[in-house]
Design an enzyme around this catalytic site. Structure first.
Site, PDB file in Angstrom:
ATOM      1  N   ARG A  65       1.532 -11.663  -5.664  1.00 52.80           N
ATOM      2  CA  ARG A  65       1.705 -10.502  -6.550  1.00 52.80           C
ATOM      3  C   ARG A  65       3.130  -9.949  -6.449  1.00 52.80           C
ATOM      4  O   ARG A  65       3.949 -10.450  -5.674  1.00 52.80           O
ATOM      5  CB  ARG A  65       0.693  -9.427  -6.180  1.00 52.80           C
ATOM      6  CG  ARG A  65       0.937  -8.844  -4.798  1.00 52.80           C
ATOM      7  CD  ARG A  65      -0.010  -7.705  -4.486  1.00 52.80           C
ATOM      8  NE  ARG A  65       0.494  -6.944  -3.367  1.00 52.80           N
ATOM      9  CZ  ARG A  65      -0.272  -6.368  -2.450  1.00 52.80           C
ATOM     10  NH1 ARG A  65      -1.571  -6.473  -2.533  1.00 52.80           N
ATOM     11  NH2 ARG A  65       0.274  -5.679  -1.472  1.00 52.80           N
ATOM     12  N   ILE A 125       6.869  -8.719  -6.479  1.00 48.50           N
ATOM     13  CA  ILE A 125       8.168  -9.390  -6.586  1.00 48.50           C
ATOM     14  C   ILE A 125       8.049 -10.890  -6.315  1.00 48.50           C
ATOM     15  O   ILE A 125       8.707 -11.706  -6.955  1.00 48.50           O
ATOM     16  CB  ILE A 125       9.167  -8.711  -5.612  1.00 48.50           C
ATOM     17  CG1 ILE A 125       9.450  -7.267  -6.077  1.00 48.50           C
ATOM     18  CG2 ILE A 125      10.452  -9.513  -5.499  1.00 48.50           C
ATOM     19  CD1 ILE A 125      10.205  -6.405  -5.074  1.00 48.50           C
ATOM     20  N   ASP A 147      -0.789 -16.983   7.020  1.00 47.92           N
ATOM     21  CA  ASP A 147      -0.214 -15.716   7.486  1.00 47.92           C
ATOM     22  C   ASP A 147       1.067 -16.073   8.233  1.00 47.92           C
ATOM     23  O   ASP A 147       1.010 -16.739   9.270  1.00 47.92           O
ATOM     24  CB  ASP A 147      -1.233 -15.024   8.410  1.00 47.92           C
ATOM     25  CG  ASP A 147      -0.711 -13.698   8.943  1.00 47.92           C
ATOM     26  OD1 ASP A 147       0.522 -13.481   8.917  1.00 47.92           O
ATOM     27  OD2 ASP A 147      -1.529 -12.885   9.392  1.00 47.92           O
ATOM     28  N   ASN A 191      10.039 -13.505   0.983  1.00 48.09           N
ATOM     29  CA  ASN A 191       9.706 -12.280   0.252  1.00 48.09           C
ATOM     30  C   ASN A 191       8.607 -11.464   0.930  1.00 48.09           C
ATOM     31  O   ASN A 191       8.607 -10.234   0.838  1.00 48.09           O
ATOM     32  CB  ASN A 191       9.292 -12.654  -1.180  1.00 48.09           C
ATOM     33  CG  ASN A 191       8.557 -11.530  -1.880  1.00 48.09           C
ATOM     34  OD1 ASN A 191       9.167 -10.551  -2.321  1.00 48.09           O
ATOM     35  ND2 ASN A 191       7.237 -11.622  -1.962  1.00 48.09           N
ATOM     36  N   ALA A 192       7.665 -12.131   1.604  1.00 46.76           N
ATOM     37  CA  ALA A 192       6.521 -11.399   2.189  1.00 46.76           C
ATOM     38  C   ALA A 192       7.028 -10.299   3.110  1.00 46.76           C
ATOM     39  O   ALA A 192       7.931 -10.517   3.920  1.00 46.76           O
ATOM     40  CB  ALA A 192       5.622 -12.363   2.959  1.00 46.76           C
ATOM     41  N   GLY A 193       6.461  -9.122   2.945  1.00 49.05           N
ATOM     42  CA  GLY A 193       6.864  -8.004   3.795  1.00 49.05           C
ATOM     43  C   GLY A 193       5.806  -6.926   3.746  1.00 49.05           C
ATOM     44  O   GLY A 193       5.023  -6.864   2.787  1.00 49.05           O
ATOM     45  N   ASN A 209      15.196   5.500   5.760  1.00 41.01           N
ATOM     46  CA  ASN A 209      14.226   6.249   4.954  1.00 41.01           C
ATOM     47  C   ASN A 209      13.279   6.995   5.886  1.00 41.01           C
ATOM     48  O   ASN A 209      12.886   6.469   6.935  1.00 41.01           O
ATOM     49  CB  ASN A 209      13.442   5.282   4.059  1.00 41.01           C
ATOM     50  CG  ASN A 209      12.758   6.008   2.921  1.00 41.01           C
ATOM     51  OD1 ASN A 209      13.098   7.160   2.616  1.00 41.01           O
ATOM     52  ND2 ASN A 209      11.809   5.361   2.291  1.00 41.01           N
ATOM     53  N   TYR A 244      10.294  -0.267   9.489  1.00 42.96           N
ATOM     54  CA  TYR A 244      10.605  -1.065   8.284  1.00 42.96           C
ATOM     55  C   TYR A 244      12.121  -1.185   8.086  1.00 42.96           C
ATOM     56  O   TYR A 244      12.658  -2.277   7.872  1.00 42.96           O
ATOM     57  CB  TYR A 244       9.948  -0.378   7.088  1.00 42.96           C
ATOM     58  CG  TYR A 244      10.111  -1.047   5.753  1.00 42.96           C
ATOM     59  CD1 TYR A 244       9.367  -2.162   5.408  1.00 42.96           C
ATOM     60  CD2 TYR A 244      10.996  -0.524   4.804  1.00 42.96           C
ATOM     61  CE1 TYR A 244       9.490  -2.756   4.153  1.00 42.96           C
ATOM     62  CE2 TYR A 244      11.124  -1.113   3.542  1.00 42.96           C
ATOM     63  CZ  TYR A 244      10.374  -2.224   3.222  1.00 42.96           C
ATOM     64  OH  TYR A 244      10.502  -2.801   1.982  1.00 42.96           O
TER      65      TYR A 244
HETATM   66  P1  NAD Z   1       3.689  -6.373  -2.295  1.00 48.06           P
HETATM   67  O1  NAD Z   1       3.017  -5.678  -1.179  1.00 48.06           O
HETATM   68  O2  NAD Z   1       3.243  -6.092  -3.688  1.00 48.06           O
HETATM   69  O3  NAD Z   1       3.571  -7.969  -2.070  1.00 48.06           O
HETATM   70  C1  NAD Z   1       3.835  -8.555  -0.815  1.00 48.06           C
HETATM   71  C2  NAD Z   1       3.085  -9.870  -0.726  1.00 48.06           C
HETATM   72  O4  NAD Z   1       3.345 -10.399   0.594  1.00 48.06           O
HETATM   73  C3  NAD Z   1       1.574  -9.682  -0.866  1.00 48.06           C
HETATM   74  O5  NAD Z   1       1.038 -10.636  -1.747  1.00 48.06           O
HETATM   75  C4  NAD Z   1       1.069  -9.882   0.556  1.00 48.06           C
HETATM   76  O6  NAD Z   1      -0.252 -10.405   0.640  1.00 48.06           O
HETATM   77  C5  NAD Z   1       2.112 -10.849   1.137  1.00 48.06           C
HETATM   78  N1  NAD Z   1       2.137 -10.787   2.590  1.00 48.06           N
HETATM   79  C6  NAD Z   1       2.133  -9.678   3.369  1.00 48.06           C
HETATM   80  N2  NAD Z   1       2.081 -10.023   4.665  1.00 48.06           N
HETATM   81  C7  NAD Z   1       2.064 -11.380   4.706  1.00 48.06           C
HETATM   82  C8  NAD Z   1       1.996 -12.318   5.770  1.00 48.06           C
HETATM   83  N3  NAD Z   1       1.897 -11.952   7.040  1.00 48.06           N
HETATM   84  N4  NAD Z   1       1.984 -13.623   5.458  1.00 48.06           N
HETATM   85  C9  NAD Z   1       2.046 -14.039   4.169  1.00 48.06           C
HETATM   86  N5  NAD Z   1       2.101 -13.199   3.129  1.00 48.06           N
HETATM   87  C10 NAD Z   1       2.107 -11.877   3.388  1.00 48.06           C
HETATM   88  O7  NAD Z   1       5.241  -6.136  -2.097  1.00 48.06           O
HETATM   89  P2  NAD Z   1       6.440  -6.118  -3.165  1.00 48.06           P
HETATM   90  O8  NAD Z   1       6.605  -4.745  -3.641  1.00 48.06           O
HETATM   91  O9  NAD Z   1       6.295  -7.218  -4.151  1.00 48.06           O
HETATM   92  O10 NAD Z   1       7.662  -6.440  -2.177  1.00 48.06           O
HETATM   93  C11 NAD Z   1       8.079  -7.758  -1.850  1.00 48.06           C
HETATM   94  C12 NAD Z   1       9.227  -7.679  -0.863  1.00 48.06           C
HETATM   95  O11 NAD Z   1      10.255  -6.841  -1.383  1.00 48.06           O
HETATM   96  C13 NAD Z   1       8.842  -7.087   0.491  1.00 48.06           C
HETATM   97  O12 NAD Z   1       9.534  -7.757   1.512  1.00 48.06           O
HETATM   98  C14 NAD Z   1       9.294  -5.643   0.385  1.00 48.06           C
HETATM   99  O13 NAD Z   1       9.578  -5.096   1.645  1.00 48.06           O
HETATM  100  C15 NAD Z   1      10.541  -5.791  -0.472  1.00 48.06           C
HETATM  101  N6  NAD Z   1      10.871  -4.559  -1.220  1.00 48.06           N
HETATM  102  C16 NAD Z   1      10.094  -4.081  -2.255  1.00 48.06           C
HETATM  103  C17 NAD Z   1      10.451  -2.913  -2.947  1.00 48.06           C
HETATM  104  C18 NAD Z   1       9.664  -2.355  -4.126  1.00 48.06           C
HETATM  105  O14 NAD Z   1      10.087  -1.353  -4.720  1.00 48.06           O
HETATM  106  N7  NAD Z   1       8.538  -2.921  -4.529  1.00 48.06           N
HETATM  107  C19 NAD Z   1      11.591  -2.228  -2.564  1.00 48.06           C
HETATM  108  C20 NAD Z   1      12.351  -2.725  -1.504  1.00 48.06           C
HETATM  109  C21 NAD Z   1      11.985  -3.895  -0.857  1.00 48.06           C
END
Ligand code: NAD
Length: 452
Positions: free
Chosen positions: A222, A224, A266, A293-295, A352, A358
Site C-alpha cells: 500500500r 508509497i 517481515d 520503503n517499509a517503515g 518531530n 523514528y
Molecule cells: P504505510 O504504513 O502506508 O506502508 C508501509 C508498508 O510497509 C505497509 O504495507 C506495511 O505492511 C509495510 N511494512 C511495515 N513493516 C514491515 C516489515 N517489518 N516488513 C515488511 N513490510 C513492512 O507507509 P507509507 O506512508 O506508504 O510510507 C512508506 C515509507 O515512507 C515509510 O518508510 C515511511 O516512514 C516513509 N514516509 C512516509 C511519509 C508519508 O507522508 N506517508 C512521510 C515521510 C516518510
C-alpha cells in the site's frame, strides 16, 4: 485523499466564500500519469540563462533539444511568450559582481514563467570552486533558489538547484529530464550534487528507463510502496513486491495487477536477510534496484516511550535495512550499476515532536547513504535517500483535522503531495541516467517550511 480547501475553491457555490475569507487557493499541479517519453518537452519553450565561463551550456542545449523543447536565450523571448522551463547555467559564477548577471537575466523573466513551470539552476560545487570567494558565491545560489521557490510555488512552479562538477557536465541528461519535467511536481527547493565519481552504465535509455531491470520494493502492499511498485513497473522493470505476511492478501492483489512477484516477509525477522538472499538467488539471480520503503512509526515523547516502541522502530526502519544490504552485497546480489533507494522522512531532517525513535532512524539513513554511495561507486552503484513531507495517504488522512491542515499547507505549493510524487523521485533515482547522483538525500515535500 480529500483536500477540503481545494474542493471549496473549485465549487462555484463555495468558491466565493473561500475567496471572501481570504483562504488560499492551491494551484492544481500538473502531473504526468504515463511513463517517460524521449520527447518529453515537445511543445514547450525552454529559456536558457547563461554566465560567461559556464561549462554546462552545451549539454543542457543538447538535452533540451533532443527532448523536443524550443530553446531561447533570455533576450530572445517574445513579449507574449510564457516559457514552461527556465534553466540557469550559473556554473561560471566566480564573484559577487557575477550575481548581477542572475538579476539582469531573471528579474524580467520570473513573472512570465508559465503556471506549473520548472526552474533548474546549475552551479559549480562550492568545495571545488577556484577560490574562497567563488565557493561562497556558489553557495549563495542555494539561498537564491530556495527563495525563488517560495516566490513561485503558489503558481505551481518548482525551483531546484544542482551543483555540477566540471567533469560531470555530460551526466545531466536525466537530471534535466526529471527536474524540468512534470515528474517533479512536488519536488521544490532542493539541492543535489552531480558528480562523475560513479561508473557509468553506458548507453542511457530515454524511454522504458528500467526495461530489463529487476526491482525489489519493500512495503509494497500500500501507500508509497504500492505507488513505487507501479511506477517502476510502468518504466519496464520486473518488480518483486515484499510486505509482511499479515498484508499478504493486499500484496497478492497488487502483484497480480502488475505481473509482479509477491514475497511475504517481515524484514525485521532474524532470518529475513538469509531468506531474501535465497529467494533472489533462486528466482532472479540478482537485483538492479532495491527500494527500502517499509517503515513504521511508534510515536511517544521520549519521557513516555516504552522500550518496545524504541526497539521496534530501530529494528524495522534501520537494523533490518542494514542487515539486508550487508547480506545482499556480500552475496554479490546487487548487480553492477545497481540503484539503492531509502525512504527517509522530513522527521529525519527537522526532527518531530514525539518521534525521537523514528527521526533517529530516518536521519541515520541520510548519513548511511552519504557514506555507502562512495563505497559502491566503483561498481557503478548509487545509494540515495528520499525524504517525503506531507503525502496524502491513508496515514495522513487519519490525522486530526487541524494537524492535517497545517501539515498540508506549510509548504510553498500550499498542498499535500501524492504517493505518485514520491514514486516519481524514486523512479528517477532508480534510473540508469541518475548515475551522477550518489549519496544524496532529496526531499519531496513541496518545499516544506519545516526543516527548510
Ligand atoms: P504505510 O504504513 O502506508 O506502508 C508501509 C508498508 O510497509 C505497509 O504495507 C506495511 O505492511 C509495510 N511494512 C511495515 N513493516 C514491515 C516489515 N517489518 N516488513 C515488511 N513490510 C513492512 O507507509 P507509507 O506512508 O506508504 O510510507 C512508506 C515509507 O515512507 C515509510 O518508510 C515511511 O516512514 C516513509 N514516509 C512516509 C511519509 C508519508 O507522508 N506517508 C512521510 C515521510 C516518510
Amino acid at each position: 485523499m480529500s483536500d477540503l480547501l481545494k474542493q471549496l475553491n473549485s465549487n462555484p457555490l463555495t468558491g466565493w466564500l473561500a475567496k471572501t475569507l481570504g483562504l488560499p487557493n492551491p494551484v492544481t499541479l500538473l502531473r504526468e500519469e504515463g511513463a517517460y517519453t524521449a520527447e518529453l518537452f515537445q511543445g514547450k519553450t525552454a529559456v536558457l540563462a547563461t554566465s560567461s565561463g559556464g561549462y554546462v551550456q552545451e549539454s543542457v542545449r543538447t538535452t533540451l533539444e533532443q527532448a523536443g523543447a524550443t530553446i531561447k536565450l533570455t533576450g530572445e523571448l517574445g513579449e507574449a511568450q510564457r516559457p514552461e522551463i527556465l534553466v540557469v547555467d550559473a556554473t561560471g559564477l566566480q564573484s559577487v559582481e557575477d550575481y548581477t548577471l542572475i538579476y539582469e537575466q531573471l528579474q524580467p523573466l520570473v513573472r512570465r514563467i508559465a503556471v506549473n513551470g520548472r526552474v533548474l539552476m546549475l552551479a559549480p560545487p562550492p568545495e571545488q570552486a577556484e577560490s574562497v570567494v567563488a565557493s561562497g558565491v556558489a553557495r549563495g545560489l542555494e539561498g537564491f533558489s530556495r527563495s525563488l521557490g517560495k516566490e513561485l510555488g503558489p503558481r505551481g512552479i518548482t525551483v531546484n538547484l544542482a551543483y555540477v562538477a566540471p567533469d560531470a557536465a555530460d551526466r545531466l541528461d536525466m537530471v534535466l529530464r526529471f527536474f524540468c519535467g512534470p515528474q517533479t511536481a512536488y519536488v521544490s527547493g532542493q539541492t543535489i550534487t552531480v558528480t562523475a565519481k560513479t561508473r557509468t552504465p553506458g548507453v542511457l535509455p530515454r524511454e522504458q528507463l528500467l526495461a530489463g531491470k529487476v526491482a525489489l520494493v519493500t512495503g509494497a502492499a500500500r501507500g508509497i510502496g504500492l505507488a513505487t511498485a507501479r511506477r517502476l513497473h510502468q518504466e519496464g522493470a520486473t518488480v518483486i513486491g515484499l510486505d509482511i505476511p499479515a498484508a499478504d492478501e493486499e500484496l497478492q492483489r497488487v502483484c497480480k495487477d502488475l505481473g509482479a512477484t509477491p514475497l511475504a516477509l517481515d524484514i525485521s525477522a532474524s532470518d529475513a536477510p538469509q531468506r531474501l538472499v535465497k529467494f533472489i538467488q533462486e528466482n532472479f539471480g540478482g537485483l538492479d534496484i532495491l527500494v527500502h520503503n517499509a517503515g513504521i512509526t511508534r510515536d511517544k515523547t521520549l519521557g513516555k516511550m516504552p522500550e518496545h516502541f524504541w526497539q521496534q522502530v530501530m529494528q524495522v526502519n534501520l537494523a533490518a535495512i542494514i542487515a539486508i544490504d550487508e547480506a545482499l552485497l556480500n552475496a554479490q546480489l546487487i548487480r553492477d550499476c545497481g540503484r539503492l533507494v531509502y525512504l527517509s522522512s522530513m522527521s529525519g531532517v527537522a526532527g518531530n515532536f514525539g518521534q525521537t525513535n523514528y527521526a533517529t532512524t530516518k536521519a541515520a539513513l541520510i548519513g548511511y547513504v552519504a557514506a555507502l554511495g562512495s563505497t559502491l561507486s566503483e561498481r557503478g552503484i548509487c545509494a540515495n535517500a528520499v525524504a517525503p513531507g506531507f503525502i496524502e495517504t491513508a496515514m495522513t488522512d487519519a490525522m486530526p483535522f487541524f494537524t492535517r491542515e497545517a501539515g498540508r499547507r506549510l509548504n510553498s505549493l500550499k498542498q499535500g503531495g501524492q504517493p505518485r510524487d514520491v514514486a516519481e523521485l524514486i523512479g528517477f533515482l532508480s534510473s540508469p541516467g541518475a548515475v551522477g547522483v550518489n549519496g544524496n538525500t532529496i526531499r519531496v515535500c513541496g518545499q516544506g517550511l519545516i526543516g527548510a
